[in-house]
Design an enzyme around this catalytic site. Structure first.
Site, short mmCIF file in Angstrom:
data_model
loop_
_atom_site.label_atom_id
_atom_site.label_comp_id
_atom_site.label_asym_id
_atom_site.label_seq_id
_atom_site.Cartn_x
_atom_site.Cartn_y
_atom_site.Cartn_z
N ARG A 45 2.92 9.06 18.58
CA ARG A 45 2.46 9.78 17.39
C ARG A 45 1.69 10.99 17.87
O ARG A 45 0.66 10.84 18.56
CB ARG A 45 1.57 8.88 16.53
CG ARG A 45 0.83 9.63 15.45
CD ARG A 45 0.21 8.75 14.42
NE ARG A 45 1.24 8.18 13.57
CZ ARG A 45 1.00 7.57 12.40
NH1 ARG A 45 -0.23 7.48 11.94
NH2 ARG A 45 1.98 7.07 11.69
N HIS A 97 8.78 12.04 10.25
CA HIS A 97 8.32 10.65 10.34
C HIS A 97 9.53 9.74 10.12
O HIS A 97 9.64 9.05 9.10
CB HIS A 97 7.23 10.40 9.29
CG HIS A 97 6.39 9.18 9.54
ND1 HIS A 97 6.60 8.32 10.61
CD2 HIS A 97 5.34 8.65 8.84
CE1 HIS A 97 5.71 7.33 10.56
NE2 HIS A 97 4.94 7.51 9.51
N GLN A 147 9.21 5.89 9.19
CA GLN A 147 8.80 5.67 7.80
C GLN A 147 10.02 5.69 6.89
O GLN A 147 10.17 4.84 6.01
CB GLN A 147 7.80 6.78 7.39
CG GLN A 147 7.34 6.68 5.96
CD GLN A 147 6.48 5.44 5.73
OE1 GLN A 147 5.55 5.21 6.46
NE2 GLN A 147 6.80 4.66 4.71
N ASP A 156 2.91 11.61 -1.36
CA ASP A 156 2.13 11.41 -0.13
C ASP A 156 0.87 12.26 -0.26
O ASP A 156 0.74 13.05 -1.20
CB ASP A 156 3.01 11.85 1.07
CG ASP A 156 2.37 11.55 2.43
OD1 ASP A 156 1.36 10.82 2.48
OD2 ASP A 156 2.88 12.07 3.45
N CYS A 214 3.98 6.44 1.28
CA CYS A 214 4.04 5.88 2.64
C CYS A 214 2.72 5.26 3.06
O CYS A 214 2.69 4.48 4.02
CB CYS A 214 4.45 6.97 3.63
SG CYS A 214 3.35 8.39 3.61
N ARG A 222 8.22 -1.52 7.17
CA ARG A 222 8.07 -0.83 8.46
C ARG A 222 8.38 -1.80 9.59
O ARG A 222 9.04 -1.46 10.57
CB ARG A 222 6.63 -0.29 8.62
CG ARG A 222 6.23 0.80 7.65
CD ARG A 222 6.98 2.09 7.90
NE ARG A 222 6.82 2.59 9.26
CZ ARG A 222 5.81 3.36 9.69
NH1 ARG A 222 4.89 3.75 8.84
NH2 ARG A 222 5.74 3.77 10.95
N1 NVA Z 1 1.94 12.99 5.72
C1 NVA Z 1 0.98 12.05 6.22
C2 NVA Z 1 1.65 10.76 6.55
C3 NVA Z 1 0.75 9.68 7.09
C4 NVA Z 1 1.49 8.44 7.44
C5 NVA Z 1 0.31 12.63 7.45
O1 NVA Z 1 0.99 13.25 8.28
O2 NVA Z 1 -0.91 12.50 7.59
N1 CP Z 2 2.67 5.29 6.85
C1 CP Z 2 2.13 5.31 8.08
O1 CP Z 2 2.73 5.80 9.06
O2 CP Z 2 0.90 4.74 8.16
P1 CP Z 2 -0.11 4.79 9.39
O3 CP Z 2 -0.60 6.20 9.49
O4 CP Z 2 -1.18 3.82 9.03
O5 CP Z 2 0.64 4.40 10.63
#
Ligand code: NVA
Ligand code: CP
Length: 300
Positions: free
Chosen positions: A103, A130, A133, A219, A259, A287
């Protein structure tokens, strides 16, 4: 299927459908208490440059359910935090583990990891995409509605939206996106979707987007990395809240997705996220099952 999962577009329609079928089988086995050592002696390095609840825990449990092992590696606790290159890190980890999940703040970093790694690399979220997801979300949509749906995306044209656009292009389902002007999805993703054969509709009117929608997806308004813009974004996105007025304009049996993590009272009201249309916790559970299928396809 390609060696890595960096973008949802690394997968063909048949790859996605096979992953979903495998995920359904693994989900059923787990519900019946059946655990098999599909990944005995396999290990997964999980590099996190940003926080996570679902991605971290679901990948870790996925590996342990299948007889393998996962290592949580915070970016700053690795020598990466002191300047060791991404490429050298990838080369070294490839000597120890069977796959790397990462990540990262910047999409280029997960691409660089994949370019230098001898083992599969999985994108566990970047600023651009992502994909894990979306595989879980497709599993959820398939379970609740089948895959021939109209999906309305409401809010920020962000990483999750980008991967969903690619899913819509690859699988051929309808997608309509409502974002404030200036917050549309990434141009390169829209171009990719067009090349695959299906571009989403884009509007700045959320009520128009949800007309006849089977799925409403939202989101956060400020993704990780955009926290400093939060106050400004709260004002710009105010009309893009998923609330009762908006949900009532869609099909009566519409499902509402997020998500997570959610900012309750901002992009979605408590009433909707906790209400009869919401499938957000099924999504979160999926997930685990979808990622197991990805892991099996890549290193099983
Ligand atoms: N769009 C959000 C998704 C988190 C799982 C982010 O990137 O923070
Ligand atoms: N939806 C998702 O990726 O959640 P986290 O940021 O908790 O991993």
């Amino acid at each position: 299927m390609t060696e890595h999962l960096i973008s949802l577009s690394d997968l063909s329609e048949s790859d996605i459908l096979e992953i979903l079928s495998l995920a359904e089988k693994l989900k059923d086995e787990r519900k019946r208490g059946i655990f098999r050592d599909y990944l005995k002696n396999k290990s997964l390095a999980m590099i996190f440059e940003l926080p996570s609840t679902r991605t971290r825990v679901s990948f870790e449990v996925a590996m342990s359910d299948m007889g393998g092992h996962a290592l949580y590696l915070s970016w700053n606790d690795l020598q990466l935090g002191r300047g060791e290159t991404v490429a050298d890190t990838a080369r070294v980890l490839s000597r120890y583990v069977s796959a790397i999940m990462a990540r990262v703040r910047s999409h280029e970093r997960v691409v660089e990891l994949a370019n230098s790694s001898d083992v599969p690399v999985i994108n566990g979220l970047s600023n651009l995409e992502h994909p894990c997801q979306i595989l879980a979300d497709l599993l959820t949509i398939k379970e609740k509605k089948g895959l021939n749906v109209k999906l309305a995306w409401i809010g920020d044209g962000n990483n999750v939206c980008n991967s969903m656009i690619l899913a819509s292009a690859i699988l051929g389902f309808e997608m309509s996106i409502a974002t404030p002007r200036g917050f549309e999805p990434d141009e390169s993703i829209l171009k990719k979707a067009e090349d695959i054969g299906k571009k989403p509709e884009i509007t700045s009117n959320p009520f128009e987007a949800v007309e006849n929608a089977d799925v409403i997806y939202t989101d956060v308004w400020a993704s990780m990395g955009h926290e400093s813009e939060r106050e400004e974004r709260l004002k710009v996105f105010r009309e893009f809240q998923v609330n009762r007025d908006l949900v009532e304009k869609a099909e009566d049996d519409v499902i509402v997705m997020h998500c997570l993590p959610a900012h309750r009272g901002e992009e979605i009201t408590d009433e909707i996220i906790d209400g009869r249309h919401s499938v957000v916790f099924d999504q979160a559970e999926n997930r685990l099952h979808a990622q197991k299928a990805v892991l099996l396809r890549l290193i099983g």
